[in-house]
Design a protein around this motif. Structure first.
Motif, PDB file in Angstrom:
ATOM      1  N   LEU A  65      -8.449  -0.256   2.484  1.00 12.64           N
ATOM      2  CA  LEU A  65      -7.008  -0.377   2.665  1.00 12.64           C
ATOM      3  C   LEU A  65      -6.367  -0.521   1.300  1.00 12.64           C
ATOM      4  CD1 LEU A  65      -4.633  -0.710   4.655  1.00 12.64           C
ATOM      5  CD2 LEU A  65      -4.986  -3.172   4.457  1.00 12.64           C
ATOM      6  N   ASP A  66      -5.468   0.402   0.967  1.00 16.72           N
ATOM      7  CA  ASP A  66      -4.739   0.352  -0.296  1.00 16.72           C
ATOM      8  C   ASP A  66      -3.501  -0.512  -0.110  1.00 16.72           C
ATOM      9  OD1 ASP A  66      -6.597   2.320  -0.695  1.00 16.72           O
ATOM     10  OD2 ASP A  66      -5.173   3.896  -1.164  1.00 16.72           O
ATOM     11  N   GLU A  67      -3.255  -1.378  -1.076  1.00 16.26           N
ATOM     12  CA  GLU A  67      -2.049  -2.200  -1.073  1.00 16.26           C
ATOM     13  C   GLU A  67      -1.391  -2.096  -2.437  1.00 16.26           C
ATOM     14  OE1 GLU A  67      -2.710  -5.953   1.735  1.00 16.26           O
ATOM     15  OE2 GLU A  67      -4.018  -5.949  -0.016  1.00 16.26           O
ATOM     16  N   GLN A  68      -0.056  -2.135  -2.431  1.00 16.09           N
ATOM     17  CA  GLN A  68       0.676  -2.017  -3.685  1.00 16.09           C
ATOM     18  C   GLN A  68       1.913  -2.901  -3.646  1.00 16.09           C
ATOM     19  OE1 GLN A  68       1.311   1.943  -5.224  1.00 16.09           O
ATOM     20  NE2 GLN A  68       3.421   1.449  -5.650  1.00 16.09           N
ATOM     21  N   TRP A  69       2.132  -3.662  -4.727  1.00 16.61           N
ATOM     22  CA  TRP A  69       3.323  -4.473  -4.895  1.00 16.61           C
ATOM     23  C   TRP A  69       4.024  -4.019  -6.160  1.00 16.61           C
ATOM     24  CZ3 TRP A  69      -1.365  -6.457  -3.586  1.00 16.61           C
ATOM     25  CH2 TRP A  69      -1.446  -7.202  -2.419  1.00 16.61           C
ATOM     26  N   GLU A  70       5.340  -3.994  -6.118  1.00 17.53           N
ATOM     27  CA  GLU A  70       6.131  -3.706  -7.309  1.00 17.53           C
ATOM     28  C   GLU A  70       7.140  -4.825  -7.494  1.00 17.53           C
ATOM     29  OE1 GLU A  70       8.022   0.072  -7.013  1.00 17.53           O
ATOM     30  OE2 GLU A  70       6.139   1.152  -6.833  1.00 17.53           O
ATOM     31  N   VAL A  71       7.212  -5.360  -8.708  1.00 17.92           N
ATOM     32  CA  VAL A  71       8.188  -6.379  -9.059  1.00 17.92           C
ATOM     33  C   VAL A  71       8.888  -5.905 -10.320  1.00 17.92           C
ATOM     34  CG1 VAL A  71       8.536  -8.780  -9.736  1.00 17.92           C
ATOM     35  CG2 VAL A  71       6.762  -8.200  -8.083  1.00 17.92           C
ATOM     36  N   THR A  72      10.216  -5.938 -10.316  1.00 22.41           N
ATOM     37  CA  THR A  72      10.989  -5.564 -11.492  1.00 22.41           C
ATOM     38  C   THR A  72      11.460  -6.832 -12.183  1.00 22.41           C
ATOM     39  OG1 THR A  72      11.727  -3.570 -10.374  1.00 22.41           O
ATOM     40  CG2 THR A  72      12.946  -4.225 -12.331  1.00 22.41           C
ATOM     41  N   TRP A  73      11.194  -6.917 -13.466  1.00 21.39           N
ATOM     42  CA  TRP A  73      11.598  -8.065 -14.263  1.00 21.39           C
ATOM     43  C   TRP A  73      12.866  -7.678 -15.001  1.00 21.39           C
ATOM     44  CZ3 TRP A  73       8.758 -12.479 -13.783  1.00 21.39           C
ATOM     45  CH2 TRP A  73       7.517 -12.342 -13.178  1.00 21.39           C
ATOM     46  N   VAL A  74      13.955  -8.390 -14.727  1.00 20.39           N
ATOM     47  CA  VAL A  74      15.252  -8.055 -15.304  1.00 20.39           C
ATOM     48  C   VAL A  74      15.785  -9.258 -16.055  1.00 20.39           C
ATOM     49  CG1 VAL A  74      17.602  -7.304 -14.789  1.00 20.39           C
ATOM     50  CG2 VAL A  74      15.703  -6.457 -13.414  1.00 20.39           C
ATOM     51  N   GLY A  75      16.404  -9.009 -17.180  1.00 19.81           N
ATOM     52  CA  GLY A  75      17.042 -10.095 -17.927  1.00 19.81           C
ATOM     53  C   GLY A  75      17.179  -9.742 -19.382  1.00 19.81           C
ATOM     54  N   ASN A  76      18.066 -10.445 -20.045  1.00 22.87           N
ATOM     55  CA  ASN A  76      18.293 -10.209 -21.461  1.00 22.87           C
ATOM     56  C   ASN A  76      17.346 -11.053 -22.290  1.00 22.87           C
ATOM     57  OD1 ASN A  76      19.712  -8.478 -22.961  1.00 22.87           O
ATOM     58  ND2 ASN A  76      21.661  -9.563 -22.880  1.00 22.87           N
ATOM     59  N   THR A  77      17.456 -12.353 -22.200  1.00 27.80           N
ATOM     60  CA  THR A  77      16.586 -13.218 -22.980  1.00 27.80           C
ATOM     61  C   THR A  77      15.487 -13.826 -22.125  1.00 27.80           C
ATOM     62  OG1 THR A  77      18.102 -15.039 -22.619  1.00 27.80           O
ATOM     63  CG2 THR A  77      18.343 -13.783 -24.668  1.00 27.80           C
ATOM     64  N   THR A  78      15.805 -14.156 -20.876  1.00 22.65           N
ATOM     65  CA  THR A  78      14.793 -14.671 -19.958  1.00 22.65           C
ATOM     66  C   THR A  78      14.603 -13.662 -18.844  1.00 22.65           C
ATOM     67  OG1 THR A  78      16.433 -15.847 -18.647  1.00 22.65           O
ATOM     68  CG2 THR A  78      15.394 -17.054 -20.447  1.00 22.65           C
ATOM     69  N   LYS A  79      13.377 -13.369 -18.539  1.00 16.23           N
ATOM     70  CA  LYS A  79      13.081 -12.391 -17.499  1.00 16.23           C
ATOM     71  C   LYS A  79      13.040 -13.079 -16.148  1.00 16.23           C
ATOM     72  CE  LYS A  79      10.481  -9.015 -20.093  1.00 16.23           C
ATOM     73  NZ  LYS A  79       9.249  -8.270 -20.119  1.00 16.23           N
ATOM     74  N   VAL A  80      13.650 -12.447 -15.164  1.00 17.52           N
ATOM     75  CA  VAL A  80      13.681 -12.967 -13.804  1.00 17.52           C
ATOM     76  C   VAL A  80      13.136 -11.881 -12.880  1.00 17.52           C
ATOM     77  CG1 VAL A  80      15.180 -13.809 -11.959  1.00 17.52           C
ATOM     78  CG2 VAL A  80      15.708 -14.350 -14.345  1.00 17.52           C
ATOM     79  N   PRO A  81      12.178 -12.233 -12.009  1.00 23.05           N
ATOM     80  CA  PRO A  81      11.675 -11.199 -11.094  1.00 23.05           C
ATOM     81  C   PRO A  81      12.690 -10.901  -9.997  1.00 23.05           C
ATOM     82  CG  PRO A  81      10.618 -13.291 -10.653  1.00 23.05           C
ATOM     83  CD  PRO A  81      11.492 -13.496 -11.855  1.00 23.05           C
ATOM     84  N   THR A  82      12.860  -9.640  -9.687  1.00 25.01           N
ATOM     85  CA  THR A  82      13.712  -9.242  -8.579  1.00 25.01           C
ATOM     86  C   THR A  82      12.831  -8.734  -7.448  1.00 25.01           C
ATOM     87  OG1 THR A  82      13.946  -6.991  -9.384  1.00 25.01           O
ATOM     88  CG2 THR A  82      15.579  -8.584 -10.128  1.00 25.01           C
ATOM     89  N   LEU A  83      13.412  -8.635  -6.278  1.00 21.37           N
ATOM     90  CA  LEU A  83      12.668  -8.225  -5.101  1.00 21.37           C
ATOM     91  C   LEU A  83      12.007  -6.873  -5.323  1.00 21.37           C
ATOM     92  CD1 LEU A  83      11.944  -8.858  -2.193  1.00 21.37           C
ATOM     93  CD2 LEU A  83      14.033  -7.696  -1.515  1.00 21.37           C
ATOM     94  N   GLY A  84      10.736  -6.792  -5.033  1.00 16.66           N
ATOM     95  CA  GLY A  84      10.000  -5.553  -5.208  1.00 16.66           C
ATOM     96  C   GLY A  84       9.662  -4.911  -3.885  1.00 16.66           C
ATOM     97  N   LYS A  85       8.807  -3.930  -3.948  1.00 16.04           N
ATOM     98  CA  LYS A  85       8.379  -3.211  -2.751  1.00 16.04           C
ATOM     99  C   LYS A  85       6.918  -3.515  -2.476  1.00 16.04           C
ATOM    100  CE  LYS A  85       9.419   0.913  -4.241  1.00 16.04           C
ATOM    101  NZ  LYS A  85       9.606   2.349  -4.323  1.00 16.04           N
ATOM    102  N   TYR A  86       6.568  -3.467  -1.201  1.00 11.87           N
ATOM    103  CA  TYR A  86       5.182  -3.632  -0.785  1.00 11.87           C
ATOM    104  C   TYR A  86       4.838  -2.460   0.121  1.00 11.87           C
ATOM    105  CZ  TYR A  86       1.132  -5.316   1.812  1.00 11.87           C
ATOM    106  OH  TYR A  86      -0.106  -5.430   2.388  1.00 11.87           O
ATOM    107  N   SER A  87       3.687  -1.868  -0.109  1.00 12.95           N
ATOM    108  CA  SER A  87       3.235  -0.787   0.768  1.00 12.95           C
ATOM    109  C   SER A  87       1.738  -0.941   0.984  1.00 12.95           C
ATOM    110  CB  SER A  87       3.554   0.583   0.175  1.00 12.95           C
ATOM    111  OG  SER A  87       2.858   0.776  -1.035  1.00 12.95           O
ATOM    112  N   ARG A  88       1.266  -0.424   2.122  1.00 12.94           N
ATOM    113  CA  ARG A  88      -0.160  -0.469   2.414  1.00 12.94           C
ATOM    114  C   ARG A  88      -0.515   0.749   3.231  1.00 12.94           C
ATOM    115  NH1 ARG A  88      -1.563  -5.398   6.209  1.00 12.94           N
ATOM    116  NH2 ARG A  88      -2.969  -4.046   7.304  1.00 12.94           N
TER     117      ARG A  88
END
Length: 171
Positions: A93-116
């Motif tokens: 079973l393949d699983e994949q998560w994506e998280v985008t890190w956004v920010g100028n000086t401090t990085k904050v994770p934003t909602l990503g995608k999950y697929s399987r």
């Protein structure tokens, strides 16, 4: 209808006449894929992963920046494998998560995608630069293809005389 679903899910079968190896030898062969020349790791699964073996590849794609925001995509790809000795098959079973890190000086994770399921992921990035002749040309700066992890796993399983059952994770 069975062959259609096998192809759709990515199931493969060994050559006819292949002698299946014992489950311990198959496990050892899959764990032997680890090394410094491969960009993934095969390890024993944790109890909460509900599998026998797990192959993982974490990718940090190069960051891109606009005038105000810097962003970077972090992707984790994992293949959970369950060895079924009675049927001489590996259910993957393949699983994949994506998280985008956004920010100028401090990085904050934003909602990503999950697929399987049975997936193939290809990611490429390019930049433009001047070549030796002074003309603009496109140069690849990042490349990822999930088949670089799945193909060696599948080849090892088929070489051991076992079936590779993709996209299925039933008991």
């Amino acid at each position: 209808m069975g062959r259609f679903w096998d192809k759709f899910r990515g199931s493969r079968y060994p050559d006819s006449g292949a002698t299946p190896l014992p489950v311990a030898d198959l496990r050892a062969a899959l764990l032997a894929l680890n090394g410094s020349d491969v960009p993934f790791v095969v390890r024993d699964a944790q109890p909460e992963e509900q599998a026998d073996l797990v192959a993982e590849w974490r990718i940090a794609e190069p960051a891109w920046q606009t005038f105000f925001v810097r962003s970077q995509l972090d992707r984790q790809i994992r293949i959970r494998m369950r060895l079924v000795p009675g049927k001489r098959e590996v259910r993957a079973l393949d699983e994949q998560w994506e998280v985008t890190w956004v920010g100028n000086t401090t990085k904050v994770p934003t909602l990503g995608k999950y697929s399987r399921g049975s997936t193939t992921t290809i990611s490429k990035q390019w930049t433009y630069e001047r070549g030796p002749d002074g003309r603009r040309r496109r140069v690849e700066t990042f490349s990822f293809d999930s088949r670089e992890m799945k193909n060696p796993l599948r080849k090892t399983v088929l070489g051991a005389g076992w079936n590779w059952r993709g996209g299925v994770f039933n008991l």
